[in-house]
Design a protein around this motif. Structure first.
Motif, PDB file in Angstrom:
ATOM      1  N   ARG A  45      -0.820  -9.113  -3.218  1.00 62.63           N
ATOM      2  CA  ARG A  45      -0.689  -7.722  -3.646  1.00 62.63           C
ATOM      3  C   ARG A  45      -1.983  -6.944  -3.548  1.00 62.63           C
ATOM      4  O   ARG A  45      -1.968  -5.749  -3.321  1.00 62.63           O
ATOM      5  CB  ARG A  45      -0.173  -7.648  -5.080  1.00 62.63           C
ATOM      6  N   ALA A  46      -3.107  -7.603  -3.777  1.00 58.80           N
ATOM      7  CA  ALA A  46      -4.394  -6.907  -3.791  1.00 58.80           C
ATOM      8  C   ALA A  46      -5.506  -7.937  -3.789  1.00 58.80           C
ATOM      9  O   ALA A  46      -5.265  -9.126  -3.997  1.00 58.80           O
ATOM     10  CB  ALA A  46      -4.508  -6.040  -5.048  1.00 58.80           C
TER      11      ALA A  46
ATOM     12  N   ASP B 265     -10.445   0.475 -10.066  1.00 55.59           N
ATOM     13  CA  ASP B 265      -9.064   0.155  -9.681  1.00 55.59           C
ATOM     14  C   ASP B 265      -8.584  -1.178 -10.241  1.00 55.59           C
ATOM     15  O   ASP B 265      -7.471  -1.600  -9.975  1.00 55.59           O
ATOM     16  CB  ASP B 265      -8.919   0.167  -8.164  1.00 55.59           C
ATOM     17  N   GLY B 266      -9.449  -1.867 -10.996  1.00 56.89           N
ATOM     18  CA  GLY B 266      -9.070  -3.151 -11.571  1.00 56.89           C
ATOM     19  C   GLY B 266      -9.594  -4.346 -10.801  1.00 56.89           C
ATOM     20  O   GLY B 266      -9.558  -5.465 -11.306  1.00 56.89           O
ATOM     21  N   SER B 267     -10.083  -4.140  -9.595  1.00 49.63           N
ATOM     22  CA  SER B 267     -10.671  -5.261  -8.863  1.00 49.63           C
ATOM     23  C   SER B 267     -12.020  -5.604  -9.478  1.00 49.63           C
ATOM     24  O   SER B 267     -12.579  -4.831 -10.255  1.00 49.63           O
ATOM     25  CB  SER B 267     -10.792  -4.937  -7.370  1.00 49.63           C
TER      26      SER B 267
END
Length: 132
Positions: free
Chosen positions: A3-4, A50-52
């Motif tokens: 997903r990422a 972005d949460g990464s």
């Protein structure tokens, strides 16, 4: 399925210098900082908006990067920015050397490269089109 990208891990030569660079110059937020005593290693978890994440590690006497970005393996780490001019000005204000801005011939987006304290190639990639 995938997903990422969750995180990228970086091993630095000077923990305090790299910690200052990634937090103060790049502005990443510290999630956690842990001394791994058995390994004589620090592990610093840093958050992007972005949460990464970036995991910054220190190890005693890590080997140097074997060659330039065109060597086999991971080439560079790219950060998305809305305003590349402002991002470059911020980096240069901290004494970071930034390459001239280029334009991606396929997407028309602007990008540039700059080194982290150990010479790791980092990229700024402008994700918003500049106003005409």
């Amino acid at each position: 399925m995938l997903r990422a990208i969750h995180h990228a891990a970086i091993i630095c030569s000077d923990y305090e210098r790299s910690k200052a660079f990634y937090t103060q110059v790049l502005g990443l937020r510290i999630i956690a900082e842990n001394l791994r005593a058995a390994r004589q290693s620090w592990k610093l978890d840093l958050a992007l908006p972005d949460g990464s994440q970036i995991e910054l590690f220190s190890f005693p006497n890590p080997p140097k990067r074997p060659s330039t970005p065109e060597a086999q393996g991971l080439r560079h780490l790219a950060f998305a920015v809305d305003d590349i001019d402002a991002a470059c000005a911020r980096l240069e204000g901290h004494g970071v050397t930034v390459e001239p801005i280029r334009v991606d011939e396929y997407t028309g987006r602007r990008f540039t490269f700059f080194p982290d304290p150990d010479g790791l190639p980092l990229e700024l990639y402008e994700t918003l089109q500049p106003a005409n």
